[in-house]
Motif scaffolding. Sequence first.
Motif, PDB file in Angstrom:
ATOM      1  N   GLY A 135      -4.406   1.426   3.522  1.00  0.00           N
ATOM      2  CA  GLY A 135      -4.006   0.102   3.072  1.00  0.00           C
ATOM      3  C   GLY A 135      -4.435  -0.248   1.664  1.00  0.00           C
ATOM      4  O   GLY A 135      -4.447  -1.420   1.299  1.00  0.00           O
ATOM      5  N   ALA A 136      -4.785   0.749   0.865  1.00  0.00           N
ATOM      6  CA  ALA A 136      -5.272   0.438  -0.491  1.00  0.00           C
ATOM      7  C   ALA A 136      -4.140  -0.068  -1.386  1.00  0.00           C
ATOM      8  O   ALA A 136      -3.047   0.490  -1.405  1.00  0.00           O
TER       9      ALA A 136
ATOM     10  N   LEU B 124      -3.332  -7.413   2.954  1.00  0.00           N
ATOM     11  CA  LEU B 124      -4.119  -6.840   4.041  1.00  0.00           C
ATOM     12  C   LEU B 124      -5.564  -6.710   3.569  1.00  0.00           C
ATOM     13  O   LEU B 124      -5.847  -6.021   2.596  1.00  0.00           O
ATOM     14  N   HIS B 125      -6.468  -7.406   4.255  1.00  0.00           N
ATOM     15  CA  HIS B 125      -7.873  -7.346   3.848  1.00  0.00           C
ATOM     16  C   HIS B 125      -8.658  -6.354   4.690  1.00  0.00           C
ATOM     17  O   HIS B 125      -9.552  -5.701   4.205  1.00  0.00           O
ATOM     18  N   THR B 126      -8.342  -6.306   5.929  1.00  0.00           N
ATOM     19  CA  THR B 126      -9.147  -5.497   6.833  1.00  0.00           C
ATOM     20  C   THR B 126      -8.334  -5.114   8.054  1.00  0.00           C
ATOM     21  O   THR B 126      -7.469  -5.874   8.478  1.00  0.00           O
TER      22      THR B 126
ATOM     23  N   GLU C 139      -9.060  -7.534  -6.487  1.00  0.00           N
ATOM     24  CA  GLU C 139      -7.924  -7.296  -5.589  1.00  0.00           C
ATOM     25  C   GLU C 139      -8.457  -6.868  -4.230  1.00  0.00           C
ATOM     26  O   GLU C 139      -9.339  -6.018  -4.164  1.00  0.00           O
ATOM     27  N   PRO C 140      -7.913  -7.388  -3.152  1.00  0.00           N
ATOM     28  CA  PRO C 140      -8.362  -6.866  -1.871  1.00  0.00           C
ATOM     29  C   PRO C 140      -7.907  -5.419  -1.735  1.00  0.00           C
ATOM     30  O   PRO C 140      -6.853  -5.043  -2.247  1.00  0.00           O
ATOM     31  N   TRP C 141      -8.665  -4.663  -1.064  1.00  0.00           N
ATOM     32  CA  TRP C 141      -8.371  -3.262  -0.816  1.00  0.00           C
ATOM     33  C   TRP C 141      -8.222  -2.456  -2.084  1.00  0.00           C
ATOM     34  O   TRP C 141      -7.219  -1.816  -2.349  1.00  0.00           O
TER      35      TRP C 141
ATOM     36  N   TRP D 241       0.807  -1.218   0.000  1.00  0.00           N
ATOM     37  CA  TRP D 241       0.000   0.000   0.000  1.00  0.00           C
ATOM     38  C   TRP D 241       0.842   1.272   0.000  1.00  0.00           C
ATOM     39  O   TRP D 241       0.294   2.363  -0.027  1.00  0.00           O
ATOM     40  N   THR D 242       2.177   1.138   0.047  1.00  0.00           N
ATOM     41  CA  THR D 242       2.970   2.361  -0.110  1.00  0.00           C
ATOM     42  C   THR D 242       3.257   2.615  -1.587  1.00  0.00           C
ATOM     43  O   THR D 242       3.899   3.596  -1.939  1.00  0.00           O
TER      44      THR D 242
END
Length: 605
Positions: A131-132, A371-373, A56-58, A27-28
């Motif tokens: 976290g996208a 990372l999902h949540t 894709e998650p997030w 997510w960076t």
Amino acid sequence: MSALSPQPSSKSATHTDLQANKYIPPWTSPYIIGVAGFSGSGKTTVAQKIIEQINEPWTVLLSMDNFYKPLTPEQRELAYQNEYDFDTPEAYDLEGFYNCIISLKEGKKTQVPVYSFALHNRTGENISIYGANVIIVEGIYSLYDPKVLALMDTKIYVDTDLDICYCRRLLRDIVERKRDIEGIIEQWEKFVKPSSVASVKPTMYNADIVIPHGSDNTKAIDMIIKHIRKQLQKKSEEHLAHLAGLGRVVVPLKYDNIKVLPKTNQLLGMKSIILNRETSNDDFIFYFDRIASTLISEALELVHYSPAPYDIITPSGHRITDGVVQAQEVVAVNIIKSGDCFMRSLRKIIPEAIVGKVLIQSDSQTGEPQLHTERLPQFSPGCKVLLFDAQVISGAAATMAVKVILDHGVEESEIVLVVYLASETGLRRILNAFPNVKIVVGNLSAVEPKEGQDNDTDWWMSMRFIDARRDDGTPIFINVETDRYGLPTLSLRPMAVTLGKPDVGSPMADEQSRAVAMMSKFGCGSGRDLPISAISGTIMRAATVCDTNVAMTSTIMPNRHRTVNRAEPSSLAWIASAMVLSSPETVTAFPRARPPIASMTIVHG
Ligand SMILES: Nc1ncnc2c1ncn2[C@@H]1O[C@H](COP(=O)(O)OP(=O)(O)O)[C@@H](O)[C@H]1O
Ligand SMILES: O=c1ccn([C@@H]2O[C@H](COP(=O)(O)O)[C@@H](O)[C@H]2O)c(=O)[nH]1
């Protein structure tokens, strides 16, 4: 087992990859897609199709509408009379929009204002995004500002005939945006149509891809999705290679930050009880909880205490002047669901503890942790965070979880990872990325490889599959899991794994070959025609404990069984990807009639 790279043993390690000494989560460097076009052209519809198909998650859909400038009461009045121009670039807070994308691009938790078309204004609420992995930015001027364009990886323009846009907008604005037909027509003629032609249309030349006919154009959308998938795959491979690098020995593992429970008679006695097939289910839980309590107590030794600011008077009237008080708030974070098996013990030791959660799950094909949540509390400055996971094998999930906690403002030195079973490789990966994190561990893999155990992978596999055969030799997959009441429990599943060929050119190829060798060594025979990545995914998934149900592997006995109820989508995905279930048959069901324990406080961040 480390699923991420071939691991040199600590003895032979000479590698000094200093570049690897920092964890860069996905997510960076989110993949940013811009979607522009006339109002009503189908930007949102196209963006939604992309989101559905890339799966894709997030993935975050960010609408530029959220960045309309707040209106003064006079401007609001004009807006209600359809006299306010929402279609000029000046109507947008372009600076705020840019800052938001920059902040997301840097992986920071970012607040996005909520906009109401009915009120023609911001509602005053914010949505927080963190976290996208993929961000789709949609809006009539999303391909307008050169600074924003420079941040985008793929720029799409949805080119739909203006008259069609008009018809669609009419319908949508009446139904969804609660507008009256006369007002929509008036606004269209006065502002929307002229700006569309003069200012929106020219941004088409900033696009990499133009979609004629909007969301009807399935061929163009398919092409775009293929392109995005390829880019995401590249990104995921880079992430995996980076994680692999973190597992290499930069310097020999420092034990200053690791506390392994000493093998006292008491601990060995408790382990002997939980290994015994004669042990009752209640006793199993009782002794597991006791070991968990010991781990938590060790972790709490790291909490700061200070001299009590008052004298203590005992019931018999004595004055004690050297009392101490806890000087640091303690917050718990679980890597769900495996970390849950510590919660009963935590509740006994710190009943009021605030518990946050992160769900990190491996991609079934690549093993990449995702990372999902996250549901994390507001961490107070200087607080101590106990991060719970049942096992750390590759260390990828724990590394990611530590990064999430750091991103929420916690000091690295204040994070204590509490884990029952850990491989040296996994701990090295975490400490290479975050050298100030503390770790309290119940069982650590052999530091020096033992005879016949060439590395952590061997150790982990033998720990996992110990005693896990049926009479006919079929290997059985055993887990200690956290059940729906939050209690530790066991499950057994027969296992069939197909051995295949590694994915040529994949950064995981070496790892996959090793996985195959390992699986065959431990008796897993071929059965189905599976791609090797599925097998590798199985191992990695289990290894990183990213599955929400796989909780903890240990030297456990196959005498406690329960009916495996795997209805949750994540479990189904896990089963599908792992393909470890040759049949849904579960051994015997262990009777259980326990009330649920009091529910945890989950604080929403
Ligand atoms: N291909 C299509 N055929 C019919 N209606 C569509 C199509 N694409 C979008 N729409 C509808 O048109 C309206 C505007 O689409 P939307 O995606 O919201 O456009 P935009 O985001 O560009 O303003 C919505 O009500 C949507 O359901
Ligand atoms: O308060 C408002 C704000 C904006 N609009 C209109 O919305 C469109 C942009 O949104 P799309 O989803 O791209 O259609 C823009 O043309 C504005 O005219 C509004 O009517 N009221």
